[in-house]
Design an enzyme around this catalytic site. Sequence first.
Site, PDB file in Angstrom:
ATOM      1  N   LYS A 128       0.820  -1.213   0.000  1.00  0.00           N
ATOM      2  CA  LYS A 128       0.000   0.000   0.000  1.00  0.00           C
ATOM      3  C   LYS A 128       0.861   1.273   0.000  1.00  0.00           C
ATOM      4  O   LYS A 128       2.041   1.243   0.330  1.00  0.00           O
ATOM      5  CB  LYS A 128      -0.940   0.005   1.217  1.00  0.00           C
ATOM      6  CG  LYS A 128      -1.921  -1.161   1.207  1.00  0.00           C
ATOM      7  CD  LYS A 128      -2.850  -1.116   0.012  1.00  0.00           C
ATOM      8  CE  LYS A 128      -3.907  -2.193   0.037  1.00  0.00           C
ATOM      9  NZ  LYS A 128      -3.414  -3.551  -0.146  1.00  0.00           N
TER      10      LYS A 128
HETATM   11  N1  T4K Z   1      -9.809  -4.731   1.027  1.00  0.00           N
HETATM   12  C1  T4K Z   1      -9.228  -4.463  -0.152  1.00  0.00           C
HETATM   13  C2  T4K Z   1     -10.013  -3.740  -1.188  1.00  0.00           C
HETATM   14  C3  T4K Z   1      -7.909  -4.875  -0.399  1.00  0.00           C
HETATM   15  O1  T4K Z   1      -7.344  -4.631  -1.600  1.00  0.00           O
HETATM   16  C4  T4K Z   1      -7.193  -5.538   0.617  1.00  0.00           C
HETATM   17  C5  T4K Z   1      -5.830  -5.969   0.386  1.00  0.00           C
HETATM   18  C6  T4K Z   1      -7.829  -5.750   1.849  1.00  0.00           C
HETATM   19  C7  T4K Z   1      -9.156  -5.340   2.009  1.00  0.00           C
HETATM   20  C8  T4K Z   1      -7.151  -6.433   3.001  1.00  0.00           C
HETATM   21  O2  T4K Z   1      -6.100  -5.663   3.539  1.00  0.00           O
HETATM   22  P1  T4K Z   1      -4.816  -6.411   4.217  1.00  0.00           P
HETATM   23  O3  T4K Z   1      -5.360  -7.423   5.198  1.00  0.00           O
HETATM   24  O4  T4K Z   1      -3.999  -7.055   3.131  1.00  0.00           O
HETATM   25  O5  T4K Z   1      -4.093  -5.290   4.922  1.00  0.00           O
HETATM   26  C9  T4K Z   1      -1.960  -7.841  -2.320  1.00  0.00           C
HETATM   27  C10 T4K Z   1      -1.922  -7.488  -0.854  1.00  0.00           C
HETATM   28  O6  T4K Z   1      -1.419  -8.564  -0.074  1.00  0.00           O
HETATM   29  C11 T4K Z   1      -3.245  -7.052  -0.296  1.00  0.00           C
HETATM   30  O7  T4K Z   1      -2.951  -6.300   0.873  1.00  0.00           O
HETATM   31  C12 T4K Z   1      -3.994  -6.154  -1.252  1.00  0.00           C
HETATM   32  N2  T4K Z   1      -5.312  -5.824  -0.770  1.00  0.00           N
HETATM   33  C13 T4K Z   1      -4.110  -6.805  -2.609  1.00  0.00           C
HETATM   34  C14 T4K Z   1      -4.834  -5.945  -3.605  1.00  0.00           C
HETATM   35  O8  T4K Z   1      -2.791  -7.025  -3.104  1.00  0.00           O
HETATM   36  P2  T4K Z   1      -1.440 -10.067  -3.576  1.00  0.00           P
HETATM   37  O9  T4K Z   1      -1.825 -11.465  -3.323  1.00  0.00           O
HETATM   38  O10 T4K Z   1      -1.631  -9.513  -4.932  1.00  0.00           O
HETATM   39  O11 T4K Z   1       0.064  -9.761  -3.078  1.00  0.00           O
HETATM   40  P3  T4K Z   1       1.454 -10.229  -3.662  1.00  0.00           P
HETATM   41  O12 T4K Z   1       2.188 -10.957  -2.613  1.00  0.00           O
HETATM   42  O13 T4K Z   1       1.244 -10.899  -4.968  1.00  0.00           O
HETATM   43  O14 T4K Z   1       2.200  -8.828  -3.883  1.00  0.00           O
HETATM   44  C15 T4K Z   1       1.929  -7.982  -4.965  1.00  0.00           C
HETATM   45  C16 T4K Z   1       3.216  -7.284  -5.339  1.00  0.00           C
HETATM   46  O15 T4K Z   1       3.644  -6.427  -4.294  1.00  0.00           O
HETATM   47  C17 T4K Z   1       4.393  -8.211  -5.572  1.00  0.00           C
HETATM   48  O16 T4K Z   1       4.405  -8.583  -6.901  1.00  0.00           O
HETATM   49  C18 T4K Z   1       5.591  -7.368  -5.197  1.00  0.00           C
HETATM   50  C19 T4K Z   1       5.067  -6.381  -4.200  1.00  0.00           C
HETATM   51  N3  T4K Z   1       5.477  -6.659  -2.816  1.00  0.00           N
HETATM   52  C20 T4K Z   1       4.825  -7.657  -2.140  1.00  0.00           C
HETATM   53  C21 T4K Z   1       5.162  -7.930  -0.839  1.00  0.00           C
HETATM   54  C22 T4K Z   1       4.467  -9.019  -0.083  1.00  0.00           C
HETATM   55  C23 T4K Z   1       6.478  -5.933  -2.220  1.00  0.00           C
HETATM   56  O17 T4K Z   1       7.082  -5.056  -2.855  1.00  0.00           O
HETATM   57  N4  T4K Z   1       6.810  -6.200  -0.931  1.00  0.00           N
HETATM   58  C24 T4K Z   1       6.198  -7.168  -0.203  1.00  0.00           C
HETATM   59  O18 T4K Z   1       6.532  -7.335   0.988  1.00  0.00           O
HETATM   60  O19 T4K Z   1      -2.272  -9.199  -2.523  1.00  0.00           O
END
Ligand code: T4K
EC number: 2.6.1.33
Length: 367
Positions: A187
């Site tokens: 975020k």
């Molecule tokens: N409501 C909405 C509308 C949301 O979009 C979300 C979360 C929530 C509620 C719930 O909030 P949280 O409980 O998560 O606080 C990601 C996020 O994990 C998620 O927080 C987010 N929305 C969602 C839209 O995106 P993924 O499964 O796409 O994440 P991931 O691991 O594939 O990461 C995406 C990219 O981010 C990676 O390609 C590289 C980058 N990244 C990732 C991580 C984990 C970093 O640069 N550093 C990191 O530490 O869900």
Amino acid sequence: MKQNEETILVTRSSIPDLYEYIDEIKSIWETHWLTNMGEKHKKLEYELKKYLKVDNITLFTNGHLALENILAGLNLKGEVITTPFTFASTTHAIVRNGLTPVFCDINKEDYTIDVSKIEKLITDKTCAIVPVHVYGNICNVKEIDNIAKKYNLKVIYDAAHAFGVKINGKSVANFGDASMFSFHATKVFNTIEGGAVCYKNSKLEKTLNDIKNFGITGPETVEYIGGNAKMNEFQAAMGICNLRHLNVEIEKRRKVVEKYNYRLKNVKGIKLNKIPSNIETNYAYFPVIFDGYKLSRDEVFEKLKEHNIIARKYFYPLTNSHKCYKERFKCEETPIAEYISDRVLTLPLYADLDLKIVDKICDIILE
Ligand code: T4K
């Protein structure tokens, strides 16, 4: 075109200088106080109240549990009107509270809830509306407020993407009964994992603090069947550091978005995100709709991937068509959401994204 050596992902976490973080966490080595609402937690809560200009805020270990806990804290029963064009978390938080999601379609302009379709979905079981400020695009808060007042419904915004956004100069945290923000690593503002709820009724503070800590209300009293959703001191320290640099980070994001807009505007079949003039945005995501373009969304996705550029299809599939809900809900009931979900691609966007890479992404798309 030469392949990108480095893989470019959809986003990259903003982090402070290592020594700034070390400086912030040093005192933890003196106190040995690691979690359970310590000094860092208190300091971040105070700083966030100032930043968001709100009276009430409660921190959580992540955004999802923040949403689950505010729904629980409001003691809701029955049906909740929401949208399926979101992350699984929004729908899961409703269902995990024993509530029934009723899906309303989105509008084609900014992908938020179509307010003209809400009233038709209201029944005598409806207790609340959970609209999503998707990509940081702000819902029609005025009309939602009118409907909620007319039918005596609670409004809890999923503002996971909207931290720092302002409407006519007013923080987005001030609308509805409550707003949930995500401070996940991906975020605009992160506390590693983390989240918060801002709310109107100050009586909720005690309830939320209790239910995020097992329902413990005194040394020998457990009043609620709560869980554990506390933000720890290392998360809070990261937030304190990141908050100092947030305005600079948002400004850097603005430049990336400006570059994308300049390169991709007025291209037939490409629709960009429009920010109304009364909104001060946080540049959280860069969604592009490929509708009638020479390549489909999936073809653009694959083409970028060939160059080691990993865009994401946020939000495809819709939450009402996830495997776990397949038998329960029909995505045909939300045709606009389905239409957008089939055509949207969110392009890489983060503060330190090199503008030359943005150019390259645009070249690949336009080639
Ligand atoms: N409501 C909405 C509308 C949301 O979009 C979300 C979360 C929530 C509620 C719930 O909030 P949280 O409980 O998560 O606080 C990601 C996020 O994990 C998620 O927080 C987010 N929305 C969602 C839209 O995106 P993924 O499964 O796409 O994440 P991931 O691991 O594939 O990461 C995406 C990219 O981010 C990676 O390609 C590289 C980058 N990244 C990732 C991580 C984990 C970093 O640069 N550093 C990191 O530490 O869900």
